[in-house]
Design an enzyme around this catalytic site. Structure first.
Site, mmCIF file in Angstrom:
data_model
loop_
_atom_site.group_PDB
_atom_site.id
_atom_site.type_symbol
_atom_site.label_atom_id
_atom_site.label_comp_id
_atom_site.label_asym_id
_atom_site.label_seq_id
_atom_site.Cartn_x
_atom_site.Cartn_y
_atom_site.Cartn_z
ATOM 1 N N ASP A 25 23.464 -3.799 -5.543
ATOM 2 C CA ASP A 25 22.342 -2.864 -5.644
ATOM 3 C C ASP A 25 22.800 -1.441 -5.350
ATOM 4 O O ASP A 25 23.747 -1.233 -4.596
ATOM 5 C CB ASP A 25 21.239 -3.298 -4.651
ATOM 6 C CG ASP A 25 19.891 -2.674 -4.985
ATOM 7 O OD1 ASP A 25 19.774 -2.047 -6.059
ATOM 8 O OD2 ASP A 25 18.965 -2.808 -4.170
ATOM 9 N N ASN A 73 14.399 -7.604 -14.258
ATOM 10 C CA ASN A 73 15.049 -6.395 -14.790
ATOM 11 C C ASN A 73 14.608 -6.057 -16.227
ATOM 12 O O ASN A 73 14.805 -4.945 -16.698
ATOM 13 C CB ASN A 73 16.580 -6.510 -14.749
ATOM 14 C CG ASN A 73 17.165 -6.359 -13.356
ATOM 15 O OD1 ASN A 73 18.203 -6.921 -13.041
ATOM 16 N ND2 ASN A 73 16.498 -5.589 -12.501
#
Ligand code: FPP
Length: 249
Positions: A25, A73
């Site tokens: 991330d 996503n």
């Protein structure tokens, strides 16, 4: 204590996690901090993928699972989704010869058949080429979410029951695991998330039941070999009790 001949002076080679899973991330924030478009953050993230895979193999990690694209996503801006899919294809195609040379076996978890055709194809070819390799298993979580995986497993088992191949009371941990996309892969002992977020974000919910969790503020493009070593050292300083008391260990 590790000695001079050990794989790394600060690491106890008898206690290296067999499986490390990583939530990569912070690519976007890393890019923003530098005044660059988000996609350049993802591109720099690929460098970390390369370095961390190599380092993990050197340190004796047997499975490295990377959360590369979650089912959530797809909700990103379309241009970013397309850029990420292209980056995945380019990375797999560009790196596969080197990965193969280094004995890396590429695996994937998630609903990979629902990926865009060119992504699925590149992945399939990469997995086929490297299927007999034995150095490290690099597992890409693609179009993956743990809730999707658990529901999928429940459906597979329900169908087996309907077909008369399975009795409900035969559904034990082993039977359930056999229907997960991670079947055959040992559970991770260490889960790392970069970028300072302290969430699991629908990743490997079944498999991390006893994993040690390690959160670092470092953005993924800045996470390299030294950061991996730090995470493993941190893991090695923990007492893993699996429900027992300290005295019982
Ligand atoms: C999270 O950062 C990163 C991703 C969703 C994608 C990860 C993909 C790569 C590193 C490239 C390809 C990988 C492989 C395995 C070939 P973010 O965009 O959520 O960052 P932010 O939270 O700062 O916005």
């Amino acid at each position: 204590m590790p000695d001079k001949t050990s794989i790394h002076p600060q690491i106890d080679e008898t206690n290296v996690p067999r499986h490390i899973a990583i939530i990569m991330d912070g690519n976007g924030r890393w890019a923003k901090q530098k005044g660059m478009p988000r996609v350049l953050g993802h591109r720099s993230g690929v460098k970390s993928v390369r370095e961390v895979t190599q380092a993990a193999a050197e340190l004796g990690v047997r499975y490295l699972t990377l959360y590369a694209f979650s089912t959530e996503n797809w909700n990103r801006p379309p241009a970013e989704v397309i850029a990420l899919m292209n980056l995945l294809v380019d990375t797999i195609k560009g790196e596969i010869a080197e990965l193969n040379k280094n004995g890396v076996r590429l695996l994937a978890i998630g609903d990979i058949e629902a990926l865009p055709k060119h992504t699925f194809q590149a992945l399939k070819e990469g997995m086929e080429l490297t299927k007999n390799n034995t150095s490290i298993n690099l597992v890409l979580a693609l179009n993956y979410s743990a809730k999707w995986e658990i529901l999928h497993a429940a459906r597979v088992l329900a169908q087996k029951a309907i077909d008369g191949l399975l009795q409900p009371d035969e559904i034990d941990e082993a039977a359930f695991e056999s229907a997960l996309t991670t079947h055959g892969i040992p559970d991770p002992e260490l889960l790392i998330r970069t970028s300072g977020e302290t969430r699991i974000s629908n990743f490997l919910l079944w498999q991390i039941a006893y994993a040690e969790l390690y959160f670092t503020p470092v953005f993924w493009p800045d996470f390299g070999k030294q950061e991996l070593i730090k995470a493993i050292q941190n893991f090695q300083n923990r007492e893993r009790r699996f429900g027992k008391t300290s005295e019982q260990l």
